[in-house]
Each structure stands twice: as structure tokens, then as C-alpha cells.
Motif scaffolding. Structure first.
Motif, PDB file in Angstrom:
ATOM      1  N   GLN A 172       1.406  -5.917   6.608  1.00 10.54           N
ATOM      2  CA  GLN A 172       0.899  -5.801   5.419  1.00 10.54           C
ATOM      3  C   GLN A 172       1.987  -6.683   4.315  1.00 10.54           C
ATOM      4  O   GLN A 172       1.455  -7.406   3.539  1.00 10.54           O
ATOM      5  CB  GLN A 172       0.619  -4.446   4.824  1.00 10.54           C
ATOM      6  N   ILE A 197       3.375   0.834  -2.507  1.00 10.95           N
ATOM      7  CA  ILE A 197       2.297   1.111  -1.314  1.00 10.95           C
ATOM      8  C   ILE A 197       2.659   2.070  -0.257  1.00 10.95           C
ATOM      9  O   ILE A 197       3.529   1.814   0.465  1.00 10.95           O
ATOM     10  CB  ILE A 197       1.579  -0.422  -1.147  1.00 10.95           C
ATOM     11  N   ILE A 206      -4.672  -3.618  -1.017  1.00 13.40           N
ATOM     12  CA  ILE A 206      -3.475  -3.980  -1.579  1.00 13.40           C
ATOM     13  C   ILE A 206      -3.708  -5.012  -2.768  1.00 13.40           C
ATOM     14  O   ILE A 206      -3.047  -4.965  -3.957  1.00 13.40           O
ATOM     15  CB  ILE A 206      -2.303  -4.199  -0.699  1.00 13.40           C
ATOM     16  N   ILE A 244       6.956  -1.212  -0.165  1.00 14.63           N
ATOM     17  CA  ILE A 244       5.875  -0.886   0.782  1.00 14.63           C
ATOM     18  C   ILE A 244       6.448   0.178   1.463  1.00 14.63           C
ATOM     19  O   ILE A 244       7.612   0.038   2.279  1.00 14.63           O
ATOM     20  CB  ILE A 244       5.490  -1.948   1.672  1.00 14.63           C
TER      21      ILE A 244
END
Length: 228
Positions: A42, A155, A220, A31
Motif C-alpha cells: 500500500q 493508516i 486510502i 502506515i
């Protein structure tokens, strides 16, 4: 943005150790994003969801994912002395070598899912573009340090640098050395992240970090479900 800033295309096949097929190991998810973009939130939401699916999760970060990494983290983020850009890049690469060899690769070999806050792309963006070094050289150092380990999915939580600074200000936290940098630094970092993602669309999913956290979490999950 020049290829050097993006840090792509400079490493030949002979420099990278081939990765086993995904079926032979776990899943490596990184991430990325600027400070204040919501990476920690997240990562925690993703960890909870995957655990509910019965997966074994390793949630880690760079720097600081190992005992050695915690010492490096204290130096690079909180040192009161001046650290040159090249020394900073090398410190991150040293942490990364230890972290990947002792924590991430063993977890992947067991078939675990590794969720990692920051990886090589952060060094290319922060030390390559933010510190105005050669991004390709920064990437190559870390790829040597990690023996070419690439994430299965990255991500990128994209957030305007001014909005990110407002979030950090609202959090009323003490800024580390990178968070305290001026707006131009964080603008270069954001531009670099977006350029890296545009050059590697198969690996990346780019998400607008101004969306509500639950919306981001679902986006996600939708993407990572295709890899499980």
C-alpha cells in the motif's frame, strides 16, 4: 486494555514541541499494522498515485530509513543474540531520533509528502504490548527522541494474526525476530494497534486488510485527498 498498554495520555504539553501548521510544511503519513498486513504494497501504491498528482514523495521506513537505521535494523531484526525488551525499545527509539532529525523533518520543511512504514505506534504495540512493557513509557521515550513529531494521518491495516501468519508462510521468506514470535505475541500487538486507533480517531483510518489491494488503495486515496 489498560491506558498503559495503549500508551496514551501520559505526555504533558510541556514534553512535546509544537508542530507548525500543515500549510507551513508537507504531509506526514504513517502506515501501521502487523507483519503480513500489506503495508509495503500500500505504501508503494500510494507513492505512485501521489507522484501522479505532482507531489514530491519521500517513502521511508523504520527501522532502516537512514544508514544508521540500517545498522539498527540488522541488530533488532536479525541479531542471533538475546536482546532484552527494554534494550529493543531503546534501539528503536535511537533509530527514530536519527531518522526524524535527518530525513523526515527536512523533507516536511521542503513541503514534501512523507510516507513512512511504521512509527511510534509500532513501538507501543510491539514493545509495549508484544513485549509486555509499559506502553506509555515506550511512547514517551520515542516522543522525546522525535521532539514530539506527530503524523497528520496514520493508516492502520488491520489483519487477524492467524491470517497474517498464513500470508507470511505463503511468502516463503525467512522470518525476522518479530515475525517469528508466537501467535499470542501478534494477538497482543493487533489489540494494541486497535486500541491506539480507537483512542485517536481523528488521526487514524482503520482498514480491513483482507480487502483486495486495489480496494484498500482507493480507501486510502479517498482519506488522504481530504488533507492535500
Amino acid at each position: 486494555m489498560s491506558p498503559d498498554v495503549m500508551g496514551l495520555g501520559e505526555v504533558g504539553p510541556e514534553d512535546v514541541v509544537p508542530e507548525p501548521a500543515r500549510s507551513a510544511r508537507g504531509l506526514f503519513v504513517t502506515i501501521e499494522g502487523g507483519d503480513g498486513s500489506g503495508k509495503s504494497t500500500q505504501a508503494a501504491l500510494l507513492e505512485s498515485w501521489l507522484a501522479g498528482q505532482g507531489r514530491t514523495i519521500i517513502h521511508t521506513r523504520e527501522p532502516g530509513g537512514t544508514d544508521f537505521g540500517l545498522e539498527v535494523r540488522e541488530i533488532v531484526l536479525h541479531s542471533r543474540g538475546h536482546i532484552t525488551p527494554r534494550a529493543e525499545a531503546l534501539l528503536y527509539a535511537a533509530d527514530r531520533a536519527q531518522h526524524i532529525a535527518t530525513k523526515v523533518r527536512p523533507a516536511l520543511a521542503r513541503g514534501d509528502v512523507v510516507i513512512q512504514d511504521r512509527y511510534i505506534d509500532s513501538s507501543v504495540a510491539y514493545q509495549g504490548s508484544g513485549r509486555v512493557l509499559d506502553g506509555a513509557e515506550v511512547r514517551k521515550i520515542s516522543e522525546w527522541a522525535t521532539e514530539g513529531l506527530r503524523p497528520d494521518l496514520t493508516i492502520l491495516l488491520d489483519l487477524d494474526e492467524d491470517e497474517a501468519r498464513a500470508r507470511l508462510d505463503n511468502a516463503q521468506k525467512r522470518f525476522d525476530r518479530l515475525e517469528a514470535e508466537k501467535s499470542d505475541f501478534h494477538r497482543r500487538v493487533r489489540e494494541s494497534f486497535l486500541a491506539i486507533a480507537a483512542a485517536d480517531p481523528v488521526r487514524f483510518v482503520v482498514i480491513d486488510a483482507t480487502k483486495p489491494p486495489e480496494v484498500i488503495a482507493q480507501l486510502i486515496r479517498d482519506r488522504i485527498s481530504t488533507l492535500l
